[in-house]
Design an enzyme around this catalytic site. Sequence first.
Site, PDB file in Angstrom:
ATOM      1  N   SER A  61       0.795  -1.228   0.000  1.00 26.86           N
ATOM      2  CA  SER A  61       0.000   0.000   0.000  1.00 26.86           C
ATOM      3  C   SER A  61       0.828   1.279   0.000  1.00 26.86           C
ATOM      4  O   SER A  61       0.297   2.354  -0.268  1.00 26.86           O
ATOM      5  CB  SER A  61      -0.952   0.019   1.197  1.00 26.86           C
ATOM      6  OG  SER A  61      -2.027  -0.872   0.979  1.00 26.86           O
ATOM      7  N   LYS A  64       0.665   3.316  -3.103  1.00 24.31           N
ATOM      8  CA  LYS A  64      -0.517   4.141  -3.406  1.00 24.31           C
ATOM      9  C   LYS A  64      -0.175   5.630  -3.493  1.00 24.31           C
ATOM     10  O   LYS A  64      -0.841   6.369  -4.226  1.00 24.31           O
ATOM     11  CB  LYS A  64      -1.608   3.901  -2.352  1.00 24.31           C
ATOM     12  CG  LYS A  64      -2.166   2.479  -2.381  1.00 24.31           C
ATOM     13  CD  LYS A  64      -3.053   2.194  -1.177  1.00 24.31           C
ATOM     14  CE  LYS A  64      -3.568   0.759  -1.206  1.00 24.31           C
ATOM     15  NZ  LYS A  64      -4.354   0.398  -0.009  1.00 24.31           N
ATOM     16  N   TYR A 189      -2.434  -2.870 -10.726  1.00 26.78           N
ATOM     17  CA  TYR A 189      -2.451  -2.646  -9.279  1.00 26.78           C
ATOM     18  C   TYR A 189      -1.635  -3.717  -8.544  1.00 26.78           C
ATOM     19  O   TYR A 189      -0.821  -3.404  -7.668  1.00 26.78           O
ATOM     20  CB  TYR A 189      -3.892  -2.636  -8.777  1.00 26.78           C
ATOM     21  CG  TYR A 189      -4.010  -2.502  -7.280  1.00 26.78           C
ATOM     22  CD1 TYR A 189      -3.723  -1.293  -6.649  1.00 26.78           C
ATOM     23  CD2 TYR A 189      -4.398  -3.580  -6.486  1.00 26.78           C
ATOM     24  CE1 TYR A 189      -3.820  -1.166  -5.268  1.00 26.78           C
ATOM     25  CE2 TYR A 189      -4.507  -3.457  -5.113  1.00 26.78           C
ATOM     26  CZ  TYR A 189      -4.217  -2.254  -4.514  1.00 26.78           C
ATOM     27  OH  TYR A 189      -4.310  -2.138  -3.152  1.00 26.78           O
ATOM     28  N   TYR A 241      -4.550   3.635   7.384  1.00 28.75           N
ATOM     29  CA  TYR A 241      -5.851   2.978   7.398  1.00 28.75           C
ATOM     30  C   TYR A 241      -6.720   3.540   8.527  1.00 28.75           C
ATOM     31  O   TYR A 241      -6.738   4.745   8.749  1.00 28.75           O
ATOM     32  CB  TYR A 241      -5.686   1.452   7.520  1.00 28.75           C
ATOM     33  CG  TYR A 241      -4.684   0.862   6.576  1.00 28.75           C
ATOM     34  CD1 TYR A 241      -4.803   1.040   5.198  1.00 28.75           C
ATOM     35  CD2 TYR A 241      -3.601   0.120   7.045  1.00 28.75           C
ATOM     36  CE1 TYR A 241      -3.889   0.480   4.315  1.00 28.75           C
ATOM     37  CE2 TYR A 241      -2.680  -0.441   6.176  1.00 28.75           C
ATOM     38  CZ  TYR A 241      -2.832  -0.252   4.815  1.00 28.75           C
ATOM     39  OH  TYR A 241      -1.924  -0.803   3.952  1.00 28.75           O
ATOM     40  N   VAL A 259       1.320  -3.531   4.018  1.00 27.14           N
ATOM     41  CA  VAL A 259       1.368  -4.816   4.719  1.00 27.14           C
ATOM     42  C   VAL A 259       2.659  -5.593   4.438  1.00 27.14           C
ATOM     43  O   VAL A 259       2.878  -6.640   5.038  1.00 27.14           O
ATOM     44  CB  VAL A 259       0.131  -5.690   4.397  1.00 27.14           C
ATOM     45  CG1 VAL A 259      -1.135  -5.040   4.916  1.00 27.14           C
ATOM     46  CG2 VAL A 259       0.035  -6.000   2.917  1.00 27.14           C
TER      47      VAL A 259
END
Length: 305
Positions: A61, A64, A189, A241, A259
């Site tokens: 992530s 991103k 992705y 998050y 992660v």
Amino acid sequence: MKKLLEAIVERNRHWTSQGEVASYIPELSKANRDALGICVVTLDGEEYSAGDYETKFTMQSVSKIVTLMLAILDNGKENVFSKVGMEPTSSSFNSIVNLETKNLNKPLNPMINSGAIATTALIAGETPEEKVERILKFTRRISGNPDIYINEDVYRSEKETGHRNRSLAYFMKSTGVIEGNVEESLDVYFKQCSMEVTARDLARIGALLANDGILPWTGEKIIPREVARIVKTIMVTCGLYDASGKFAVHIGIPSKSGVGGGILSAVPGRMGIGVVGPALDAKGNSIAGVKVLEDLSREMDLSIF
């Protein structure tokens, strides 16, 4: 600085035993749970590191923020945020609930999986291969590392087990958030998440953001100041998050976790920080990495608040 970093890493290493490596992507379960390292890059180009900072891991992530920068450069902020919101969430990073119940079916922000998939779908390129190459080229440029590649084993593992992400993507296709080919967007992705880096790479990207879009080691302007500001703001509100609020209170540094165990942080006007610690807490954040950043923020008064 180096002595401070070494002391902080050793002080918090015991936390690794309290976390677990990600297992829902089988290949990630092979990571060394005990690894913990940090790298700091200051805005005058100095680099300091400690612990297992050379440990390689996949961005997951953390990628991103790379694709958010690229999507805004390709499309402009108005077009990007017509597809993706900028609000925090109290749900988990892979939640599907908010897509139907909140924000007119639009993903709440670009840092959760649904929003990141929608953002990736906006990146320019005639083919998935061209999009992936543009993401890789941009990541190499902003990290100053030409040797960043996709970990093919992790990519295949993600693709084979990414059923929740497929659900999110096909739902967004049904509402018009994703306009192109769903499987092609997902493939891009999965590959962006599988880019393999070190804490140093994250620290250098963090330094770019901390320096308002200018590479500290070359003076080259990569992104407009406004894009850097947007990305840092969303990192503060959404980067960890549904633990983002707690992180902001206790640490107060714009950050993005993944992660794979990485955390990328940008202290405006001061430094970029990269942390690796594959043992995760219940929210999916590096359990020891968060503790390292908390100590560093307190010791050096790094909170932006």
